[in-house]
Structures are given as C-alpha cells and as structure tokens.
Design an enzyme around this catalytic site. Sequence first.
Site, PDB file in Angstrom:
ATOM      1  CE  LYS A 107      -4.457  -1.336   0.172  1.00  0.00           C
ATOM      2  NZ  LYS A 107      -4.627  -2.658  -0.331  1.00  0.00           N
ATOM      3  CE  LYS A 189      -4.162  -9.474  -4.208  1.00  0.00           C
ATOM      4  NZ  LYS A 189      -5.173  -8.964  -3.459  1.00  0.00           N
ATOM      5  CE  LYS A 192     -13.890  -4.990  -4.025  1.00  0.00           C
ATOM      6  NZ  LYS A 192     -13.099  -4.790  -2.767  1.00  0.00           N
TER       7      LYS A 192
HETATM    8  P1  AMP Z   1     -10.834  -7.102  -0.648  1.00  0.00           P
HETATM    9  O1  AMP Z   1     -11.632  -6.844  -2.099  1.00  0.00           O
HETATM   10  O2  AMP Z   1      -9.506  -6.651  -0.723  1.00  0.00           O
HETATM   11  O3  AMP Z   1     -11.609  -6.392   0.396  1.00  0.00           O
HETATM   12  O4  AMP Z   1     -11.188  -8.671  -0.463  1.00  0.00           O
HETATM   13  C1  AMP Z   1     -12.276  -9.047  -0.015  1.00  0.00           C
HETATM   14  C2  AMP Z   1     -12.344 -10.505  -0.179  1.00  0.00           C
HETATM   15  O5  AMP Z   1     -11.824 -11.234  -1.304  1.00  0.00           O
HETATM   16  C3  AMP Z   1     -10.955 -11.396   0.872  1.00  0.00           C
HETATM   17  O6  AMP Z   1     -11.400 -12.441   1.644  1.00  0.00           O
HETATM   18  C4  AMP Z   1      -9.838 -11.577  -0.345  1.00  0.00           C
HETATM   19  O7  AMP Z   1      -8.901 -12.652   0.210  1.00  0.00           O
HETATM   20  C5  AMP Z   1     -10.892 -12.080  -1.414  1.00  0.00           C
HETATM   21  N1  AMP Z   1     -10.234 -11.879  -2.906  1.00  0.00           N
HETATM   22  C6  AMP Z   1      -9.559 -10.618  -3.201  1.00  0.00           C
HETATM   23  N2  AMP Z   1      -9.076 -10.876  -4.313  1.00  0.00           N
HETATM   24  C7  AMP Z   1      -9.019 -12.171  -4.664  1.00  0.00           C
HETATM   25  C8  AMP Z   1      -8.410 -12.833  -5.484  1.00  0.00           C
HETATM   26  N3  AMP Z   1      -7.760 -12.462  -6.426  1.00  0.00           N
HETATM   27  N4  AMP Z   1      -8.264 -14.149  -5.380  1.00  0.00           N
HETATM   28  C9  AMP Z   1      -8.948 -14.896  -4.080  1.00  0.00           C
HETATM   29  N5  AMP Z   1      -9.573 -14.145  -3.188  1.00  0.00           N
HETATM   30  C10 AMP Z   1      -9.376 -12.841  -3.277  1.00  0.00           C
END
Ligand code: AMP
Length: 326
Positions: A107, A189, A192
């Site tokens: 970050k 990966k 968003k």
């Molecule tokens: P976030 O969008 O960072 O708030 O992530 C929310 C949830 O989505 C968390 O449980 C992350 O581990 C999961 N997550 C986000 N991106 C991935 C990805 N590319 N593969 C697997 N899980 C993901």
Amino acid sequence: MSGIRPTGFLHLGNYFGAIRNYVKMQDDYECYFMLADVHSLTTHPDTKELKKNVLRVLAEHIACGLDPEKVALYCQSHLYETAELYLYLNMLAYKGELEKTPTFKDKVRQHPDNVNAGLLTYPVLMAADILIHRANYVPVGKDQEQHLEIARNYVNRFNHRYGHVFPEPFAFNFNKELIKVPSLDGKGKMSKSENQLATLFLADEDDVIRKKIMKAKTDNGPAKKNSVKPEYIENIFLLMKLVSNEEVIAKYEDGFNNCTIRYGDMKKQLAEDMVNLIAPIRNRVNAILNNEKYLEKIMKQGADKAIASAEATMQLVRNAMGLNYF
Ligand code: AMP
C-alpha cells in the site's frame, strides 16, 4: 466472519475467494458478513461515492446467493463496538511488526502520498472485526492468510494478559487450500483497483467477459509432450477449473500434454462458461439495486444482529480487562 471493502465492483477473486464460501456456510454456521466501509477509507478517503458503492456491493452479496435472513449482513461503520476493541488491541500491536506486513508495504508503494496510521493498523482493525464476534472461521482468499496470523497473535497476547476471552480465528475454505484467483494478464491476482482489463467483474457484460478472456496471454502451445506449463497458461487452467466441468478440463489437459491444444478454442470455451456464471448474478444485482428501501432494511436488520453479538463480546472484554469499576 468475513468482510469485503466496498471500493468498487466485486470481481471473480471476491467471489471464489470469499462469497462462494459465505453461501456454503450460511446453513451450518452462525455467520457475520460485513461490508468493510471503514477499511475502505484508508485508501479511498473521498466519501462522495461511498453510499452508492455500499448499496451496490450489498446487492452483489445477495445476488450471489447470500440470504440476509440466515446471516448478519452488515456495514462495519454501524458497529461502534469495533472501534473500542480496535483501541484496546492497538496496545497489543507493535509498530515494527505492522511496518513489516507485506500488505502495508504494498500500500505504501501504491499510495506514497497517503501513508496514514489507518493503513499501518489495518491488520489491527481487521482483527477487531473478527474478534468482535469471537469468530473461529474466516472465509477469505489466500492474500489474507498473513492477516489471520496477526489476528491470532493478538488473541494470544490478549488471552495471556487478561484471561481467556477469544478463540483463535483461522482462514477457512472447507479444509481445502485457500484460493488465489489469478489476473488474466499472467501477473498477480485479480483486484478491484489494479489491472482492471485483466480482472473479471460480476458486473461485466457478456461481450466484455469474452473480450477480456480472449486477450489473456497465451502462446503457440507446447513443443514437447508433457511440458511444464508457464505461469500464464497455468492461470488459464486455474480459471477453467473454477467454472468448467471435468470433461472440458480433461480435454484441454490432454490437449496440452499431447501438444494439440489450441488456446483460442480453450479461451472461447472458458469465456462461455464464465458468462454462464456471471450473467445471472449481474442480472439479479440490477434487479435488487432498483429497490433501495429493501437494501436499507437489510442493512438495518444486519446491523441489529451484529450489534447484539458485539455488545456481548465487549462486556466480556471490559470485565476481563478490569474496566468495570461499578
Ligand atoms: P478486498 O476486495 O481486498 O476487500 O477482499 C475481499 C475478499 O476477497 C478477501 O477475502 C480476499 O481474500 C478476497 N479476494 C480478493 N481478491 C482475490 C483474489 N484475486 N483471489 C482470491 N481471493 C481474493
């Protein structure tokens, strides 16, 4: 217990890393699923779009099959108790440790002009979100494994200092390995905020899904039988394993091993299987989003359930800490 930040449209990583497991857990566990709106302020301090994003992500959760009658589906900012627990946990969190967290370092690289203390203490707030419900299992993707380890450190420090209050929380995927959904450009990966053209969103139209998948990096195919797959090809197979049936997967595995694979055909097949998954979710989201009154009712109902659980935990915490003078 788990949470997702409402910082944009949900994508396939959120679906397979988190929400698909939420849906599988909802009948057998007492579940608390949260829209992490406070966490999103660490990187998205402008709140003009926040309500719109919260409603959209809420609708996306329901459209994926989550039943708000079975689980507590709520917004992080509605739970003031979390702020209190976060404050106490901060006394058990060490600056050096937080600075070494890889997600913090990432970050800092991405937002060098906004290295705020909230970013540094992100794992403390995440621990507070989990511990406020004294949760055992946390359905998350692979990227969150380290945050869970940090949360367990705080549990052990708290329990050791003040007496046993919290169970140790573990990342959960029904005893299988945690999932990482790779991006379509062969690097990193799906996410968003980064590489949006290489990320499949639950809001993407059918043609956009097809276009993104057809652009995914491939090559001319293996020259030798039973070769090792390069990472970008392994990623296409990984995505196929998430959405396609076993026969289809076996056909392309054989094709790869016998050097007869045509990646154009494979991507066309993958695109159709993705469209079959995403289109019904997208259509349901659009229908639910039209009903703002319903979404507000769901949010209030979720907050009531989550607050009851959080208040009970905070009574235990204050008593254990000796913050009960009368
Ligand atoms: P976030 O969008 O960072 O708030 O992530 C929310 C949830 O989505 C968390 O449980 C992350 O581990 C999961 N997550 C986000 N991106 C991935 C990805 N590319 N593969 C697997 N899980 C993901």
